[in-house]
Design a protein around this motif. Structure first.
Motif, PDB file in Angstrom:
ATOM      1  N   UNK A 162       0.930  -0.874   0.431  1.00  0.00           N
ATOM      2  CA  UNK A 162       0.115  -0.045   0.132  1.00  0.00           C
ATOM      3  C   UNK A 162       0.814   1.236  -0.034  1.00  0.00           C
ATOM      4  N   UNK A 163       2.041   0.799   1.097  1.00  0.00           N
ATOM      5  CA  UNK A 163       2.644   2.031   0.555  1.00  0.00           C
ATOM      6  C   UNK A 163       3.697   2.260  -0.484  1.00  0.00           C
ATOM      7  N   UNK A 164       3.505   1.806  -1.470  1.00  0.00           N
ATOM      8  CA  UNK A 164       4.552   1.681  -2.866  1.00  0.00           C
ATOM      9  C   UNK A 164       2.908   2.843  -4.017  1.00  0.00           C
ATOM     10  N   UNK A 165       2.160   1.877  -3.713  1.00  0.00           N
ATOM     11  CA  UNK A 165       0.870   2.369  -4.574  1.00  0.00           C
ATOM     12  C   UNK A 165       0.400   3.807  -3.603  1.00  0.00           C
ATOM     13  N   UNK A 166       0.818   4.345  -3.004  1.00  0.00           N
ATOM     14  CA  UNK A 166       0.512   5.636  -2.395  1.00  0.00           C
ATOM     15  C   UNK A 166       1.801   6.857  -2.243  1.00  0.00           C
ATOM     16  N   UNK A 167       2.346   5.981  -3.355  1.00  0.00           N
ATOM     17  CA  UNK A 167       4.006   6.412  -3.369  1.00  0.00           C
ATOM     18  C   UNK A 167       3.886   6.694  -5.122  1.00  0.00           C
ATOM     19  N   UNK A 168       3.256   5.906  -5.907  1.00  0.00           N
ATOM     20  CA  UNK A 168       3.106   5.951  -7.760  1.00  0.00           C
ATOM     21  C   UNK A 168       1.995   6.481  -7.577  1.00  0.00           C
ATOM     22  N   UNK A 169       0.930   6.635  -7.318  1.00  0.00           N
ATOM     23  CA  UNK A 169      -0.195   6.850  -7.564  1.00  0.00           C
ATOM     24  C   UNK A 169      -1.024   7.830  -7.106  1.00  0.00           C
ATOM     25  N   UNK A 170      -2.008   8.608  -7.366  1.00  0.00           N
ATOM     26  CA  UNK A 170      -2.105   9.829  -6.028  1.00  0.00           C
ATOM     27  C   UNK A 170      -3.537   8.712  -4.697  1.00  0.00           C
ATOM     28  N   UNK A 171      -3.620   9.292  -3.998  1.00  0.00           N
ATOM     29  CA  UNK A 171      -4.106   9.077  -2.961  1.00  0.00           C
ATOM     30  C   UNK A 171      -5.330   8.734  -2.663  1.00  0.00           C
ATOM     31  N   UNK A 172      -5.421   7.623  -2.347  1.00  0.00           N
ATOM     32  CA  UNK A 172      -7.332   7.048  -2.872  1.00  0.00           C
ATOM     33  C   UNK A 172      -8.121   6.123  -1.684  1.00  0.00           C
ATOM     34  N   UNK A 173      -8.979   6.796  -0.983  1.00  0.00           N
ATOM     35  CA  UNK A 173      -9.784   5.878   0.136  1.00  0.00           C
ATOM     36  C   UNK A 173      -9.238   4.303   0.259  1.00  0.00           C
ATOM     37  N   UNK A 174      -9.360   3.916  -1.061  1.00  0.00           N
ATOM     38  CA  UNK A 174      -9.070   2.321  -0.728  1.00  0.00           C
ATOM     39  C   UNK A 174      -7.448   2.523  -0.360  1.00  0.00           C
ATOM     40  N   UNK A 175      -6.079   3.664  -0.817  1.00  0.00           N
ATOM     41  CA  UNK A 175      -5.188   2.678   0.009  1.00  0.00           C
ATOM     42  C   UNK A 175      -4.776   3.378   1.355  1.00  0.00           C
ATOM     43  N   UNK A 176      -5.483   4.368   1.562  1.00  0.00           N
ATOM     44  CA  UNK A 176      -5.440   4.303   2.825  1.00  0.00           C
ATOM     45  C   UNK A 176      -6.528   3.368   4.370  1.00  0.00           C
ATOM     46  N   UNK A 177      -7.415   3.211   3.445  1.00  0.00           N
ATOM     47  CA  UNK A 177      -7.719   2.286   4.469  1.00  0.00           C
ATOM     48  C   UNK A 177      -6.971   0.614   4.530  1.00  0.00           C
ATOM     49  N   UNK A 178      -6.647   0.516   3.343  1.00  0.00           N
ATOM     50  CA  UNK A 178      -5.253  -0.258   2.730  1.00  0.00           C
ATOM     51  C   UNK A 178      -3.734  -0.268   4.027  1.00  0.00           C
ATOM     52  N   UNK A 179      -3.522   1.162   4.488  1.00  0.00           N
ATOM     53  CA  UNK A 179      -2.882   1.803   4.681  1.00  0.00           C
ATOM     54  C   UNK A 179      -2.677   1.218   6.447  1.00  0.00           C
ATOM     55  N   UNK A 180      -4.363   2.299   6.618  1.00  0.00           N
ATOM     56  CA  UNK A 180      -4.576   2.126   8.088  1.00  0.00           C
ATOM     57  C   UNK A 180      -4.841   0.948   8.867  1.00  0.00           C
ATOM     58  N   UNK A 181      -5.416  -0.160   7.883  1.00  0.00           N
ATOM     59  CA  UNK A 181      -5.873  -2.160   8.222  1.00  0.00           C
ATOM     60  C   UNK A 181      -4.516  -2.145   8.715  1.00  0.00           C
ATOM     61  N   UNK A 182      -3.772  -2.134   7.882  1.00  0.00           N
ATOM     62  CA  UNK A 182      -1.674  -3.068   8.381  1.00  0.00           C
ATOM     63  C   UNK A 182      -1.544  -2.220   9.869  1.00  0.00           C
ATOM     64  N   UNK A 183      -1.620  -0.870   9.978  1.00  0.00           N
ATOM     65  CA  UNK A 183      -1.486  -0.383  11.016  1.00  0.00           C
ATOM     66  C   UNK A 183      -2.263  -0.599  12.125  1.00  0.00           C
ATOM     67  N   UNK A 184      -3.276  -0.674  12.295  1.00  0.00           N
ATOM     68  CA  UNK A 184      -4.531  -1.223  13.249  1.00  0.00           C
ATOM     69  C   UNK A 184      -3.846  -2.878  13.518  1.00  0.00           C
ATOM     70  N   UNK A 185      -3.428  -3.335  12.036  1.00  0.00           N
ATOM     71  CA  UNK A 185      -3.462  -4.842  13.364  1.00  0.00           C
ATOM     72  C   UNK A 185      -1.759  -5.201  13.855  1.00  0.00           C
ATOM     73  N   UNK A 186      -0.660  -3.746  13.163  1.00  0.00           N
ATOM     74  CA  UNK A 186       0.563  -3.786  14.456  1.00  0.00           C
ATOM     75  C   UNK A 186       0.448  -3.140  14.955  1.00  0.00           C
ATOM     76  N   UNK A 187      -0.600  -2.464  15.559  1.00  0.00           N
ATOM     77  CA  UNK A 187      -0.874  -2.036  16.609  1.00  0.00           C
ATOM     78  C   UNK A 187      -1.137  -0.298  16.878  1.00  0.00           C
ATOM     79  N   UNK A 188      -0.730   0.178  15.782  1.00  0.00           N
ATOM     80  CA  UNK A 188       0.177   1.687  15.398  1.00  0.00           C
ATOM     81  C   UNK A 188      -1.368   2.241  15.278  1.00  0.00           C
ATOM     82  N   UNK A 189      -2.257   2.369  16.498  1.00  0.00           N
ATOM     83  CA  UNK A 189      -3.786   3.242  16.598  1.00  0.00           C
ATOM     84  C   UNK A 189      -3.719   4.898  15.287  1.00  0.00           C
TER      85      UNK A 189
END
Length: 292
Positions: free
Chosen positions: A195-222
């Motif tokens: 998702x980080x790679x997507x966010x560097x290559x393409x305009x930020x979208x809700x899908x990319x932001x949610x993807x990164x956020x869900x990863x953060x939730x799983x890793x405890x980075x709330x």
């Protein structure tokens, strides 16, 4: 001498659609010199973008009975989503078309069937139509269906097929991230990097932001997750995944998330989080009454 591959006129349009840049897909769809097949695919992507933005009626009104089978299938999806109380007739039409030897094997029709039956949580019926594959979207949908069935082993087989076809394809990368999230553990970091790679290559979208956020939730980075989700909320205040993830994030941060849950109940009453919250409230009510 090797023959040069024909240019893919729809590459950017597809990419915008896959990554959730639906308005950009619509705005940049006026492409010259398309073959008849490419023109139909372009129209399907544009109308599916309108569906993703909730403009069901526009799609229903604009696709007439003379349109090609893929477009008719997209119209069925709009009908299905626009009127949940009359979905039986839409599903009956869909089954009728799938049984017609002349059009039943059409890839877009099979894709729409997969989406509808996955929505109905009838995963076996969905796989009847999608499992044969044939397009990257069908393979990616198979990955999603197997993940929902908690069969990450089958999802991984589908992903391997996609990687053999085109490892760098946006849908292959997305499917890889979904599978990594489903498997969990050390794979979460790999999903985050996709998702980080997507966010560097393409305009930020809700899908990319949610993807990164869900990863953060799983890793405890709330805290980081909340920042990403609030950015996603600015892009689309009604997106169900953003609202649901904000509810989860709020619970972990000890913040009230009742407003997000209320919004989710209003805009997406069928969302799994709303159903779970309602059943928990019912259980609580019953427990209170049994004590009273």
């Amino acid at each position: 001498m090797a023959v040069a591959a024909a240019p893919d006129h729809l590459f950017h349009l597809r990419n915008n659609f896959y990554l959730g840049s639906f308005q950009a897909a619509i705005n940049n769809s006026d492409l010259p010199n398309l073959s008849p097949d490419d023109a139909v695919e372009r129209d399907c992507l544009v109308y599916r973008s309108y569906i993703a933005l909730g403009s069901y009626q526009l799609v229903i009104n604009e696709i007439d009975s003379a349109a090609a089978t893929p477009l008719q299938a997209v119209k069925l999806l709009a009908l299905y989503l626009s009127n949940p109380h009359d979905k039986e007739s839409t599903i009956a039409s869909l089954k009728e078309w799938l049984a017609d030897p002349a059009i039943g094997s059409n890839a877009v029709l099979r894709l729409i069937a997969g989406i509808v039956f996955m929505h109905e949580e009838d995963y076996i019926e969905a796989l009847k139509h999608t499992n044969a594959g044939g397009t990257m979207e069908l393979h990616a949908l198979n990955v999603q269906i197997f993940i929902k069935m908690h069969r990450s082993d089958y999802a991984e087989r589908q992903l391997r097929v996609m990687q053999q076809i085109d490892e760098d394809h946006t849908l292959t990368q997305l499917a890889n991230a979904w599978l990594n999230l489903a498997v969990g553990g050390s794979k979460i970091q790999e999903a985050y990097l996709i998702f980080q790679d997507f966010s560097e290559k393409y305009p930020m979208t809700g899908l990319i932001l949610n993807g990164k956020a869900v990863c953060c939730i799983h890793m405890g980075n709330f805290d980081e997750a909340e920042t990403l989700l609030l950015e996603a909320l600015n892009k689309d205040a009604k997106d169900p995944e953003t609202l649901a993830n904000l509810v989860v994030c709020g619970l972990h941060l000890g913040k009230s998330s009742s407003r997000y849950l209320s919004q989710l109940k209003l805009t997406h009453p069928e969302h799994i989080l709303v159903k779970r919250a309602s059943s928990a409230e019912d259980s609580f009510e019953r427990a209170v009454q049994s004590v009273a």
